[in-house]
Design an enzyme around this catalytic site. Structure first.
Site, PDB file in Angstrom:
ATOM      1  N   HIS A 183      -1.525   1.485   2.097  1.00 18.19           N
ATOM      2  CA  HIS A 183      -1.281   0.368   3.017  1.00 18.19           C
ATOM      3  C   HIS A 183      -0.355  -0.613   2.322  1.00 18.19           C
ATOM      4  CE1 HIS A 183      -4.183  -1.591   0.452  1.00 18.19           C
ATOM      5  NE2 HIS A 183      -5.093  -0.680   0.750  1.00 18.19           N
ATOM      6  N   HIS A 204      -0.864  -1.472  -1.382  1.00 21.48           N
ATOM      7  CA  HIS A 204      -0.297  -0.537  -2.367  1.00 21.48           C
ATOM      8  C   HIS A 204       1.218  -0.739  -2.473  1.00 21.48           C
ATOM      9  CE1 HIS A 204      -3.885   1.937  -1.000  1.00 21.48           C
ATOM     10  NE2 HIS A 204      -4.058   1.899  -2.304  1.00 21.48           N
ATOM     11  N   VAL A 223      -3.447  -8.408  -0.859  1.00 28.15           N
ATOM     12  CA  VAL A 223      -2.604  -8.562   0.337  1.00 28.15           C
ATOM     13  C   VAL A 223      -3.557  -8.568   1.535  1.00 28.15           C
ATOM     14  CG1 VAL A 223      -0.737  -7.561   1.714  1.00 28.15           C
ATOM     15  CG2 VAL A 223      -0.674  -7.392  -0.783  1.00 28.15           C
ATOM     16  N   SER A 241      -7.428  -2.669   2.806  1.00 30.05           N
ATOM     17  CA  SER A 241      -8.214  -1.658   2.105  1.00 30.05           C
ATOM     18  C   SER A 241      -8.051  -0.336   2.840  1.00 30.05           C
ATOM     19  CB  SER A 241      -9.690  -2.068   2.141  1.00 30.05           C
ATOM     20  OG  SER A 241     -10.509  -0.955   1.871  1.00 30.05           O
TER      21      SER A 241
END
Ligand code: PAF
Length: 281
Positions: A36, A39, A178, A187
């Site tokens: 997501h 990352h 984030v 997550s």
């Protein structure tokens, strides 16, 4: 340039050692996939600070204390590859279980308080599994810098300590959480939330945000009670722990004056999905 993909250890080690001989710096972003924007923010930071960006996707079975959590963990390798390509990742390491664990690894590390509290207490064996896989990954990639998200803040502290214990040269860099525009921490597990569960989960982050503004008006104990009471009102949410702790030692903070940097940590179930979040208070 298209991203190079390696599934085996020896070829990626050879390739990276060649790049290092040419004087290139290596930034590494280990992941378990289901990528997501959190990352991607790690990839972006690695991109800015290094010549070559390496990411890994490996769903590490030994860090799941709950078998069904491992089985249900989202597996999205093709879209993940596309996201990494788009973010200009140079190299992906995507090993099999057999490649990573030709023999069981039972290494134990002494992390003091860091793995005894919160996630360590509620997910027995989890950090042992994380430490073993991160040790292996850092030895395979041998990066100059490795990037980890602060959503897994306790993991970040443990990985910093692990690299000290093992004298690994990689610099471990923590990157801010984030959040979705409504405040929910990104997550990989969010993908498994129903609409109702997601609506409830975001309210937990909002309670933390609201409480942060009240610092100075309440004692630590009052603030903890306030968060607990607010969270009780949210449907579908079952808190597992709420801790207000020092950001270096993770020991609970009883008085604001006793900690230079205090954070709130929470783990909760939204329906059947377990989520964690944290915030500097
Ligand atoms: O944070 C994660 O995604 C994992 O715990 C990590 C660090 C990739 C180890 O499997």
């Amino acid at each position: 340039m298209t991203m190079q993909i390696f599934e085996k250890i020896l070829p990626i080690k050879d390739h990276i050692s060649g790049l290092k001989k040419e004087g290139r710096t290596i930034g590494f972003v280990p992941t378990m996939g289901a990528l997501h924007d959190g990352h991607i923010s790690l990839i972006d930071k690695a991109r800015k600070e290094n010549d070559i960006v390496v990411s890994s996707i490996f769903i590490n079975p030994i860090q799941f204390n709950d078998k069904s959590d491992f089985e249900k963990y989202p597996r999205t390798i093709e879209p993940d590859k596309e996201k990494l390509e788009k973010a200009n990742c140079d190299i992906l390491f995507a090993p099999s279980n057999e490649e990573m664990y030709p023999e069981p690894d039972n290494s134990e590390f002494e992390f003091g308080n860091l793995d005894k509290v919160m996630e360590g207490k509620f997910r027995p064996g989890h950090f042992k599994g994380v430490a073993i896989v991160v040790k292996k990954l850092l030895k395979i990639i041998e990066p100059h810098r490795a990037y980890f998200g602060e959503k897994d803040y306790q993991q970040l502290l443990i990985i910093k300590k692990l690299t000290n214990i093992l004298n690994l040269p990689a610099q471990i860099i923590g990157c801010p959480i984030v959040r979705e525009s409504d405040g929910l921490a990104m997550s990989s597990r969010n993908a498994r939330l129903s609409k109702e569960e997601r609506e409830s989960a975001v309210k937990v982050s909002q309670v933390l945000l609201k409480t942060k503004q009240l610092k100075g008006k309440m004692s630590v104990e009052e603030m903890k009670m306030f968060v607990e009471n607010e969270i009780k009102k949210i449907p579908l949410i079952k808190p597992e722990y709420l801790e207000i702790a020092d950001s270096t030692t993770l020991f609970p903070v009883k008085n604001w004056h006793n900690s230079e940097d205090t954070m709130a940590f929470i783990a909760f179930y939204a329906g059947k999905i377990r989520l964690i979040d944290n915030m500097r208070f």
